[in-house]
Design an enzyme around this catalytic site. Structure first.
Site, short mmCIF file in Angstrom:
data_model
loop_
_atom_site.label_atom_id
_atom_site.label_comp_id
_atom_site.label_asym_id
_atom_site.label_seq_id
_atom_site.Cartn_x
_atom_site.Cartn_y
_atom_site.Cartn_z
N ASP A 130 35.21 26.20 54.52
CA ASP A 130 33.80 25.94 54.73
C ASP A 130 33.56 26.04 56.25
OD1 ASP A 130 31.16 25.38 54.56
OD2 ASP A 130 31.37 23.57 53.35
C1 BGC Z 1 27.99 24.64 53.84
C2 BGC Z 1 28.36 25.84 53.00
C3 BGC Z 1 27.72 27.07 53.57
C4 BGC Z 1 28.19 27.24 55.00
C5 BGC Z 1 27.64 28.47 55.69
C6 BGC Z 1 28.29 24.86 55.31
O1 BGC Z 1 27.76 23.85 56.09
O2 BGC Z 1 28.68 23.51 53.38
O3 BGC Z 1 27.94 25.64 51.68
O4 BGC Z 1 28.04 28.19 52.79
O5 BGC Z 1 27.77 26.10 55.75
O6 BGC Z 1 26.31 28.35 55.97
#
Ligand code: BGC
Length: 847
Positions: free
Chosen positions: A229
């Protein structure tokens, strides 16, 4: 070129650099080896392809894209075919916008209605969530791009999301929190999986060998890539060793250097690195043609129409009582209607955070009602969205309601309540909305409430209205979809994918969700959602799987045929369920038929019932169909923590078929053979787990289930100390940082406009500084900051005082140098090493 040939061309530096992001959403292009950059983009319910200056929390707008209903509403359709179509449209948009991997679907399990990202997840039930996700992934990947299933795993709360430790027993992990991932991996082969921010039983998900090696790659045979993530990597070397590929977003070359060193030191073998790189290349190459050969645009109107069908199919009719002779809905043409509620003009149609889509267009009820065939008598906002009282608005709404036959009252949760990065603070609708409903009902009893929210809310007020329609978060076409259902052009067929409890105090994890401590104890175990309410016999407002229609259905003729119950051959039983379903009303409609399994008098404790199959069946008035639902090998199994395997307890099972978790019209009993596993709970003192009465369950009983003692949570001062805990440090400078953050968080909450970037930092561990801004901050710099927080700066007062005493007036200078020199050294070192590394990579690329 194929992966083998590319691998031969890449240097060690290039291989390692390929496994970390080079930009906020892209990997490094290596021209001489013909490796294109891989582009990721959120996801999940629309494309959030950001233009220049991208920041993953939404600084900098994104290109227009179709905003489909969010996961909550997609799941309420229970229509895998339709969700696959949504996936196809998303995949097409991704290819057009040069996106190789769409960061969705989100399939975490909803533990509580307070989950801040519940709107982005499908269900409290892993079977439903898994089936929805598999359909979505099939759709997206049919267009040649990849889908990235997230967040793996046990990531159900937003509070402290980047460092919290999800503590749960292995059976709960397998049966509830991993089961949806298992379905999507086995049935739809997603090209990517995103590891979650949190730890799972003490180990960060991204470097958790149990999750990645034993289960994902081992047991499930996963063949795709794993991506962290954003900012979620803790230790990239450990991640790569465990099976993770890409560290995102753009940690500079610090992680690359760590990886190179690990290979040189033999911590990671060359073979293992090559394996990861070729798996990464597989994702890059296999999704390249789709974007390289994509059309230059997509059919905006066509996709809007798909969004509208999905929104309509996901609307759930919760209540439709008689107003005079007939139920209030559907509304006859020319009915005199008043439209009341701020949401009619400014719809709540999606949630906030990384999933925020910039829609190609946005329909509102106020616009769409004009050509709906209804006699529209007027619109009034009625209340302030912020929750403030506004007597004038309310009076104007009451006056309007008096002039109408039916009031369409649009209520819902304001945007500030549902967002990534924070959990909900209340289960209630804002009090001013409920007060308005009461005022209106004193002048007009024909009220239909249209409710917009990404999750369950308290509905104790709903006794006062005859009709209640749950719109969920319907995406850009949700308004027209709602009118179709109101007027009967569409017969509602959505059913709830999560239970709506009567009160928050009724929820199984009440009091422990969200956890504010460093760990999040999943004490309720396998009793999540209806599994709890049905077992502990807790009455609910609206059960899981529930939803009304304008027609009626009758179930009959159930037969269940068990197959392959050949346990000796290691095969778990499956079954074919067949029954007749008839539309007994006068309108065409669709019924979601649900199959639940129960094991009366179970020796191994288990929920009173579990969903194991469903089908959405469309029927003309009077039509009858024979429906067949296959139950797979997951239908009767449970995870035995003693054998570490899926087992079946022998004996009689009930197979129940019907329209919700609370009501099944048909029941059959089948006899299954035992797999003869030992009872893992023999002699354990776990009375509440045996009965399911887990509300408020004591830590001691949870420990008994876990089989280990849990230490008292305490704040440690290290790389993983969160900004929200800086007040525990020994650095006045960081106390000031903490105070500023506290102030901003409180200010955002008070104004009803939480600042996501502030919340992100607030819940962020220190090491994420390096992971999000690696060009400047290395892990070395993070360690230097940690030393400051541990008291290095305060220690500096001693040498500063000595110099002051013996060498004159240099106290401040010495202390300043003591404090800042290590930080400056690490900063400069990182900048120099990054620049050198970039130069080297550029030179290698030229050769
Ligand atoms: C989120 C993800 C997301 C990623 C990219 C993170 O903060 O938890 O779900 O895909 O950011 O934006």
């Amino acid at each position: 070129m194929d992966t083998e040939a590319i691998l031969k061309k890449l240097t060690l530096e290039e291989k390692c650099a390929l496994l970390v992001g080079a930009t906020a959403f892209g990997t490094r292009e290596i021209k001489h080896a013909e490796v294109p950059s891989l582009v990721f983009s959120d996801g999940p319910h629309g494309l959030r392809r950001q233009a220049e200056g991208a920041n993953h929390l939404g600084i900098g707008g994104s290109l227009p894209a179709t905003c489909f209903p969010t996961a909550v509403t997609l799941a309420d359709t229970w229509d895998t075919g339709l969700v696959e179509e949504v996936g196809e449209a998303l995949g097409e948009e991704a290819a057009v916008e040069d996106v190789n991997v769409l960061l969705g679907p989100g399939i975490c399990i909803k533990r509580s209605p307070l989950g801040g990202r519940d709107f982005e997840y499908y269900s409290e039930d892993p079977y439903l969530a898994g089936k929805m996700a598999a359909a979505y992934v099939r759709g997206v990947q049919s267009k040649g791009v990849g889908a990235c299933v997230k967040h793996f795993a046990a990531n159900s709360q937003e509070t402290r999301r980047q460092a919290s430790d999800s503590i749960l027993d292995e059976r709960t992990l397998r049966e509830i929190y991993l089961a949806a991932f298992e379905i999507v991996v086995k049935e739809a082969a997603p090209k990517a999986v995103m590891s979650s921010y949190n730890r799972v039983n003490g180990v960060y998900a991204n470097e958790n060998t149990h999750l990645l090696q034993d289960i994902l790659y081992g047991e499930w045979g996963y063949k795709g890539a794993v991506v962290t993530d954003w900012g979620g990597s803790n230790d990239h070397v450990a991640g790569v060793a465990a099976g993770s590929h890409f560290e995102m977003p753009a940690p500079g070359l610090d992680s690359t250097r760590e990886l190179i060193a690990a290979v040189k030191d033999g911590k990671i073998s060359q073979d293992l690195l090559d394996r990861r790189v070729s798996e990464a290349l597989e994702l890059i190459l296999s999704t390249h043609d789709a974007t390289a050969n994509a059309a230059s645009s997509f059919d905006e109107e066509g996709h809007h129409a798909v969004a509208e069908r999905a929104a309509a199919a996901g609307i759930v009719l919760l209540k439709n009582e008689k107003a005079g002779e007939k139920p209030l809905l559907p509304l006859a043409p020319k009915t005199k209607v008043a439209l009341i509620g701020d949401f009619a003009k400014e719809p709540r149609y999606q949630g906030a955070g990384s999933s925020l889509v910039n829609p190609t267009k946005l329909e509102t009820l106020l616009e769409c009602i004009q050509d709906s065939g209804l006699d529209f008598v007027g619109y009034e906002p009625g209340f302030e969205r912020s929750g403030e009282k506004n007597a004038e608005r309310a009076q104007a709404a009451v006056a309007l309601a008096e002039r109408a036959d039916v009031v369409l009252l649009c209520l819902g949760l304001p945007e500030s309540e549902e967002s990534e990065g924070m959990d909900r603070t209340s289960f209630e609708l804002p009090a001013n909305q409920v007060a308005l409903m009461k005022q209106l009902s004193s002048v007009n009893s024909n009220i239909c409430c249209l409710l917009s929210s990404g999750g369950a809310v308290a509905t104790d007020w709903a006794d006062e209205v005859p009709a209640l329609l749950y719109l969920g978060l319907g995406g850009q076409a949700g308004a027209r979809a709602a009118l179709e259902v109101l007027t009967g052009a569409q017969n509602p067929s959505g059913k709830l994918a999560e239970t709506w409890p009567k009160a928050l105090a009724d929820t199984p994890c009440d009091g422990i969700f969200p956890s504010d401590d460093a760990d999040a104890q999943y004490r309720e175990g396998i009793y999540v959602g209806y599994r709890y309410y049905e077992t502990a016999k807790v009455p609910v407002a609206f059960p899981f799987g529930y939803g009304l229609s304008y027609t009626t259905f009758a179930y009959s003729n159930l037969s269940v045929h068990v197959k392959q119950s050949d346990v000796k051959a290691g095969k778990l039983p499956t079954a074919t369920v067949t029954f007749d379903l008839k539309n007994t009303g006068t309108r065409a409609g669709a019924e979601v038929a649900e199959v639940y399994i129960s094991k009366p008098k179970a020796r191994i404790f288990r929920p009173a019932e579990e969903l194991k199959g469903f089908a959405k069946v469309a029927l003309e008035p009077g039509e009858k169909k024979t429906v067949t639902i296959e139950l797979d090998e997951r239908a009767f199994r449970y995870f035995n923590v003693a054998t570490g395997a899926w087992e079946v307890e022998g004996g009689n099972y009930e197979v129940k078929v019907g329209g919700s978790s609370e009501h099944q019209a048909l029941k059959a009993v089948v006899l299954l053979a035992d797999t003869h596993a030992p009872d893992p709970y023999m002699g354990r003192n776990i009375p509440e787990y045996r009965t399911g009465a887990v509300h408020g369950i004591a830590k001691e009983e949870f420990e008994e289930l876990l089989g280990r003692r849990l230490p008292e949570p305490r704040v440690t001062l290290d790389r993983n100390t969160c900004f929200r805990d800086l007040n525990h440090g020994r650095s006045p400078i960081f106390w000031i940082v903490w105070l500023v953050l506290q102030h901003l968080v409180k200010k955002g909450a008070k104004e009803g406009r939480p600042n996501l970037n502030v919340l992100f930092i607030y819940n962020m561990p220190l090491r994420a500084l390096a992971k999000n801004a690696g060009q400047f901050v290395s892990m070395g710099l993070v360690d230097a900051l940690v030393r400051e927080i541990q008291g290095w700066g305060l220690c500096g007062l001693v040498p500063a005082a000595i110099v002051q005493i013996f060498a004159g007036d240099f106290f401040l200078l010495v202390w300043f140098l003591w404090f800042f020199a290590p930080l400056a050294y690490e900063l400069i070192k990182n900048l120099v090493l990054n620049a050198r590394g970039e130069k080297l990579l550029a030179a290698q690329d030229r050769n």
